[in-house]
Scaffold this motif. Structure first.
Motif, PDB file in Angstrom:
ATOM      1  N   HIS A  54       3.226  -0.263 -10.440  1.00  0.00           N
ATOM      2  CA  HIS A  54       4.493  -0.357 -11.190  1.00  0.00           C
ATOM      3  C   HIS A  54       4.489  -1.612 -12.053  1.00  0.00           C
ATOM      4  CE1 HIS A  54       6.326  -3.349  -8.361  1.00  0.00           C
ATOM      5  NE2 HIS A  54       5.757  -2.642  -7.403  1.00  0.00           N
TER       6      HIS A  54
ATOM      7  N   ASP B 214       3.486  -8.830  -6.609  1.00  0.00           N
ATOM      8  CA  ASP B 214       4.107  -7.494  -6.544  1.00  0.00           C
ATOM      9  C   ASP B 214       4.573  -7.078  -7.922  1.00  0.00           C
ATOM     10  OD1 ASP B 214       5.310  -5.171  -5.754  1.00  0.00           O
ATOM     11  OD2 ASP B 214       6.889  -6.114  -4.590  1.00  0.00           O
ATOM     12  N   MET B 215       3.677  -6.419  -8.697  1.00  0.00           N
ATOM     13  CA  MET B 215       2.284  -6.178  -8.424  1.00  0.00           C
ATOM     14  C   MET B 215       1.463  -6.189  -9.705  1.00  0.00           C
ATOM     15  SD  MET B 215       2.175  -2.074  -7.534  1.00  0.00           S
ATOM     16  CE  MET B 215       0.476  -1.908  -8.046  1.00  0.00           C
TER      17      MET B 215
ATOM     18  N   GLU C 148      10.063   1.120  -9.767  1.00  0.00           N
ATOM     19  CA  GLU C 148       9.690   1.206  -8.351  1.00  0.00           C
ATOM     20  C   GLU C 148      10.622   0.342  -7.533  1.00  0.00           C
ATOM     21  OE1 GLU C 148       7.759   0.457  -4.509  1.00  0.00           O
ATOM     22  OE2 GLU C 148       8.347  -1.025  -5.981  1.00  0.00           O
ATOM     23  N   GLU C 149      10.995  -0.802  -8.085  1.00  0.00           N
ATOM     24  CA  GLU C 149      11.814  -1.766  -7.332  1.00  0.00           C
ATOM     25  C   GLU C 149      13.290  -1.372  -7.312  1.00  0.00           C
ATOM     26  OE1 GLU C 149      10.433  -3.830  -5.577  1.00  0.00           O
ATOM     27  OE2 GLU C 149       8.655  -4.712  -6.485  1.00  0.00           O
TER      28      GLU C 149
ATOM     29  N   GLU D 295      -0.113  -1.876  -4.169  1.00  0.00           N
ATOM     30  CA  GLU D 295       0.928  -2.769  -3.616  1.00  0.00           C
ATOM     31  C   GLU D 295       0.287  -3.852  -2.754  1.00  0.00           C
ATOM     32  OE1 GLU D 295       4.161  -2.960  -3.978  1.00  0.00           O
ATOM     33  OE2 GLU D 295       4.715  -1.062  -4.917  1.00  0.00           O
TER      34      GLU D 295
HETATM   35 ZN   LIG Z   1       5.744  -3.423  -5.402  1.00  0.00          ZN
END
Ligand SMILES: [Zn+2]
Length: 385
Positions: free
Chosen positions: A72, A110-111, A144-145, A173
């Motif tokens: 991501h 991340d990431m 994604e977050e 990840e």
């Molecule tokens: Zn992540």
């Protein structure tokens, strides 16, 4: 002599990505930057935009096996920027307290470092093996977050209809703990959230015979829900139950409220399901003879990767580069791997150390980034050359 270390291509690309302030669901040109490394090698790229989320799919080759790297481009907010040792989007390279050379910034672990490592591993592999077996590719989402709307769940459905289901998926990840190379995530627990309202009868605190106190009932229910649902198994820890919010009261000291609301969450292993947890809750409510209404949200089902060729080859690659055997783990929260695993794909997660993710002063050791790229490249070599 300068103190500035030699910056490898992987570190430089990670730095460029961190400088882009891509707070969920914004991408801020991160995916375009990755594409610029892959297009010259003949990767076919496709962008799926949905509800403000941008997803990049870049593929090379055809047929099976199909290996997909998943990542991501979005990051969580930095919080109070003045609390950071270096500005969160400045991408500074500087030593930490122990003297290790680190790349500092939001997304360092991340990431975005993994995004850089996956992209350059794919590029370098295809440059040397343009006629490799099967299909290799990269899938990057910008959500994604956050709530994941328009993200990997949608792309997974598209892959299925396009008859492009990956055999192997490696999620970049951050997976490691104390030392880089120490952990591969082979699965994740499921996550179920409940909002439970216990109903009582409101009234004057001095007349208990006229009221039903929902706070007392909730206390009994919480106590009952803390009984373990299982003891875990050889791959998963026991299912956990945690209360995250409890609310009741009218504000008056002499009024017993009419209801009490609890928010709680289960992280459940593959011995449980949404239905088995709901059945356990219903059983408690019935035994306690209380009145309750409940809203459940299933955030993710548990998944477990069979320990087959993907796992073996990744372990070998890590051993070659890091000189140690990676432990297999199912700890931690959920990841986008949960949307790919139901397709029947072997899904593993391997990335840098997760110690500082989502924190102030997020950072990653720059020495680990070249190792990470090398592990990804070796994996492609083992699966496709
Ligand atoms: Zn992540």
């Amino acid at each position: 002599m300068s103190d500035v270390p030699h910056v490898s291509e992987t570190v430089a690309l990670a730095q460029s990505l961190i400088k882009r302030r891509s707070l969920t669901p914004h991408d801020e040109g991160c995916q375009d930057l990755l594409v610029s490394y892959l297009s010259p090698l003949g990767f076919r790229t496709e962008i799926f935009c949905e509800t403000g989320t941008i997803n990049l799919l870049a593929l090379h080759g055809s047929g099976r096996p199909f290996t997909l790297f998943l990542g991501h481009s979005d990051v969580v907010p930095p919080g109070d920027e003045s609390a950071w040792k270096y500005p969160p989007f400045a991408s500074v390279i500087a030593p930490d307290d122990s003297g290790r050379c680190m790349l500092w910034g939001r997304g360092a672990a991340d990431m975005k470092s993994s995004d850089a490592a996956m992209t350059l591993a794919l590029r370098d592999f295809v440059a040397v093996h343009p006629d490799h077996f099967g299909t290799v590719g990269l899938l990057i989402t910008s959500n994604e977050e956050g709530d994941g709307a328009g993200g990997i769940k949608n792309v997974a459905a598209k892959l299925k209809t396009m008859n492009l289901v990956p055999d192997y998926c490696l999620v970049g990840e951050p997976s490691c703990n104390a030392v880089f190379g120490d952990t591969i995530k082979i699965g994740r627990r499921g996550s179920l959230t409940a909002l439970i309202t216990v109903h009582g009868v409101q009234g004057h605190v001095a007349y208990p015979e006229r009221l039903v106190n929902p706070i007392h009932h909730m206390a009994a229910l919480i106590s009952a829900l803390q009984e373990p649902l299982d003891h875990g198994n050889d791959v998963f820890p026991p299912t956990s139950f945690e209360c995250t919010n409890l609310h009741a009261g009218t504000g008056a000291e002499n009024v017993v409220p009419g209801s009490c609301t609890l928010m709680c969450n289960w992280r459940f292993n593959n011995m449980q399901s949404k239905d088995s947890i709901i059945a356990a809750v219903d059983c408690c409510i019935e035994k306690l003879k209380i009145k309750a209404s409940i809203d459940y949200t299933l955030n993710g089902e548990p998944f477990l990767c069979p320990q087959k060729e993907l796992c073996t080859k990744l372990q070998q690659a890590i051993c070659t580069v890091c000189g140690q055997e990676a432990k297999l783990s199912t700890a931690g929260g959920t990841s986008d791997g949960r949307f790919i695993a139901p397709l029947g794909t072997q899904v593993l997660e391997f990335g840098p150390c997760a110690t500082t993710i989502h924190q102030v002063n997020e950072r990653v050791a720059i020495a680990d980034l070249d190792k990470l790229k090398e592990i990804y490249r070796l994996l492609l070599l083992k699966l496709h050359a």
